[in-house]
Design a protein around this motif. Structure first.
Motif, PDB file in Angstrom:
ATOM      1  N   ASN A   1      -0.790   4.551   6.319  1.00 50.88           N
ATOM      2  CA  ASN A   1       0.363   3.802   6.785  1.00 50.88           C
ATOM      3  C   ASN A   1       1.431   4.684   7.450  1.00 50.88           C
ATOM      4  OD1 ASN A   1      -0.300   0.950   5.908  1.00 50.88           O
ATOM      5  ND2 ASN A   1      -0.612   2.075   4.000  1.00 50.88           N
ATOM      6  N   ILE A   2       2.712   4.352   7.255  1.00 50.88           N
ATOM      7  CA  ILE A   2       3.787   5.046   7.966  1.00 50.88           C
ATOM      8  C   ILE A   2       3.833   6.523   7.596  1.00 50.88           C
ATOM      9  CG2 ILE A   2       6.281   5.134   8.356  1.00 50.88           C
ATOM     10  CD1 ILE A   2       6.338   2.123   7.749  1.00 50.88           C
TER      11      ILE A   2
ATOM     12  N   GLU B   1       0.823  -1.200   0.000  1.00 48.28           N
ATOM     13  CA  GLU B   1       0.000   0.000   0.000  1.00 48.28           C
ATOM     14  C   GLU B   1       0.866   1.263   0.000  1.00 48.28           C
ATOM     15  OE1 GLU B   1      -2.679  -0.095   3.294  1.00 48.28           O
ATOM     16  OE2 GLU B   1      -3.519  -2.056   2.762  1.00 48.28           O
TER      17      GLU B   1
ATOM     18  N   HIS C   1       1.753   0.055  -5.751  1.00 46.45           N
ATOM     19  CA  HIS C   1       0.663  -0.303  -4.841  1.00 46.45           C
ATOM     20  C   HIS C   1      -0.432  -1.049  -5.598  1.00 46.45           C
ATOM     21  CE1 HIS C   1      -0.993   3.352  -6.703  1.00 46.45           C
ATOM     22  NE2 HIS C   1      -2.176   2.849  -6.413  1.00 46.45           N
TER      23      HIS C   1
ATOM     24  N   ALA D   1       1.169  -3.679   5.472  1.00 49.73           N
ATOM     25  CA  ALA D   1       0.573  -2.414   5.889  1.00 49.73           C
ATOM     26  C   ALA D   1       0.843  -2.196   7.373  1.00 49.73           C
ATOM     27  CB  ALA D   1      -0.930  -2.428   5.615  1.00 49.73           C
ATOM     28  N   LEU D   2       0.713  -0.961   7.822  1.00 51.72           N
ATOM     29  CA  LEU D   2       0.992  -0.642   9.222  1.00 51.72           C
ATOM     30  C   LEU D   2       0.036  -1.387  10.155  1.00 51.72           C
ATOM     31  CD1 LEU D   2       2.877   0.969  10.999  1.00 51.72           C
ATOM     32  CD2 LEU D   2       1.333   2.927  10.817  1.00 51.72           C
ATOM     33  N   GLN D   3      -1.191  -1.634   9.709  1.00 53.86           N
ATOM     34  CA  GLN D   3      -2.150  -2.374  10.533  1.00 53.86           C
ATOM     35  C   GLN D   3      -1.687  -3.804  10.795  1.00 53.86           C
ATOM     36  OE1 GLN D   3      -6.266  -2.283   9.501  1.00 53.86           O
ATOM     37  NE2 GLN D   3      -6.299  -0.088   9.074  1.00 53.86           N
TER      38      GLN D   3
ATOM     39  N   ARG E   1       1.223  -3.593  14.042  1.00 52.66           N
ATOM     40  CA  ARG E   1       0.828  -2.581  15.026  1.00 52.66           C
ATOM     41  C   ARG E   1       1.829  -2.423  16.156  1.00 52.66           C
ATOM     42  NH1 ARG E   1      -3.809  -0.084  14.726  1.00 52.66           N
ATOM     43  NH2 ARG E   1      -5.355  -0.784  13.214  1.00 52.66           N
TER      44      ARG E   1
ATOM     45  N   TRP F   1      -4.698   3.463  10.366  1.00 55.18           N
ATOM     46  CA  TRP F   1      -3.713   4.238   9.602  1.00 55.18           C
ATOM     47  C   TRP F   1      -3.799   3.844   8.129  1.00 55.18           C
ATOM     48  CZ3 TRP F   1      -1.841   8.147  12.189  1.00 55.18           C
ATOM     49  CH2 TRP F   1      -1.732   8.069  13.567  1.00 55.18           C
TER      50      TRP F   1
ATOM     51  N   THR G   1       3.843   2.591   2.863  1.00 59.49           N
ATOM     52  CA  THR G   1       4.363   1.487   3.688  1.00 59.49           C
ATOM     53  C   THR G   1       5.884   1.451   3.747  1.00 59.49           C
ATOM     54  OG1 THR G   1       4.104   0.034   1.752  1.00 59.49           O
ATOM     55  CG2 THR G   1       2.362  -0.029   3.420  1.00 59.49           C
TER      56      THR G   1
END
Length: 333
Positions: A227-228, A47, A158, A187-189, A192, A224, A50
């Motif tokens: 993401n980052i 994504e 992406h 992804a950031l999710q 976590r 998020w 990221t």
């Protein structure tokens, strides 16, 4: 610094420039370290936001290639300038070519050519790129001299390139050329446990704010979608808008800095369920004490009054909390 201030280490690099303590990222890092030493083409899928560009830099750094890393945003290349930018041109090759220019292929010789958002290249330019990758040769516009392309290709997107290939929006033969090694960037999710680490790292870069433990927990349980990149944007905003050096969960909520699209109660409940029985009661007590201290802006006497305990109980528990990692703190104050 208050008793509920930041508690994580400065950073934990799993790859050059890539900060993480997540198990999935550590496995990915070990895989990247192996393939970085080869000359094979690498495709990074993930994504937006990221950190695919950081992985590309890490791959180049670990490769030991003597040439530079040349990063190209394929979505920002004007169609009329593709050949000039990639192949280079001789002086006088066309109107406006007032001097000789070396293109990306030449600049990345013995190095790495990073093609970010490669799915944005039109089909006609995909064909030209493919020819260079197959022949490993190119010529500047206006020159009959053939030069060798010795660079390594790392590309990223992406978009789902396999689906674009099926829909004839991306060349199948080019797809096979660029993805000898395919890496999916989570992804950031999906990582976590890295959110507090990253948030504190970005805060230290600005050197203006620090996070309370409950604030870190709120960030960790927020959505998020960006993401980052979105997390860093959040920290940058807080460094400007926060009234004091310590950012609390209340500060984040009042400023509406981050998206709260996570079922907070369900996530907290799940963390408690997964704990060893011996830790549950202690963790809940610690969470209540931390919230009370944060709610009273660090006033331990007032926090003790809210909890119905002696101030020394609060001080003793906070001292114990500081000596071990956080277990569970609910940040909805």
């Amino acid at each position: 610094m208050s008793a509920v201030s930041s508690f994580l280490p400065l950073f934990s690099e799993v790859l050059p420039g890539v900060i993480s303590q997540n198990a999935t990222m550590k496995t990915l890092a070990a895989h990247v370290a192996k393939i970085a030493r080869s000359d094979g083409a690498v495709f990074l899928h993930g994504e937006t936001g990221t950190g695919k560009d950081l992985l590309a830099k890490a791959i180049h750094q670990l490769s030991g290639r003597p040439g530079p890393l040349v990063s190209v945003n394929c979505g920002a290349i004007p169609e009329t300038l593709f050949e000039s930018l990639f192949f280079g041109h001789e002086k006088g090759a066309f109107t406006g070519a007032d001097k000789k220019q070396q293109g990306f292929f030449y600049q990345a010789s013995q190095g790495t050519l990073f093609l970010d958002e490669i799915a944005e290249l039109p089909l006609v330019h995909q064909a030209k790129l493919l020819r260079v990758l197959e022949s490993r040769q190119f010529s500047r516009i206006g020159s009959s001299e053939t030069q060798a392309f010795t660079g390594r290709i790392v590309s990223a997107s992406h978009a789902n390139l396999a689906a674009l290939v099926a829909g004839r929006a991306f060349r199948e033969d080019l797809w096979y050329r660029i993805n000898l090694f395919e890496i999916t960037v989570p992804a950031l999710q999906q990582r976590r446990d890295d959110i507090p680490l990253l948030a504190q790292h970005f805060a230290r870069l600005g050197n203006t704010i620090r996070f309370s433990r409950c604030a870190l927990k709120l960030l960790q349980c927020s959505a998020w979608p960006g993401n980052i990149r979105q997390l860093k944007n959040c920290v940058d905003k807080l460094s400007v808008l926060a009234d004091g050096p310590e950012v609390t969960a209340q500060t984040i909520q009042q400023l509406a800095i981050c998206d709260e699209q996570v079922d907070w109660a369900a996530r907290v409940a799940q963390e408690i369920i997964e704990m060893p029985i011996s830790n549950k009661l202690r963790s809940i007590h610690d969470a209540l004490i931390e919230q009370a201290v944060e709610k009273t802006n660090g006033n331990k006497t007032e926090a003790a009054r809210l909890l119905g305990v002696h101030r020394k109980v609060v001080e003793r528990r906070l001292a114990q909390i500081q000596t071990r990692p956080a277990l569970i703190q609910e940040a909805r104050l």
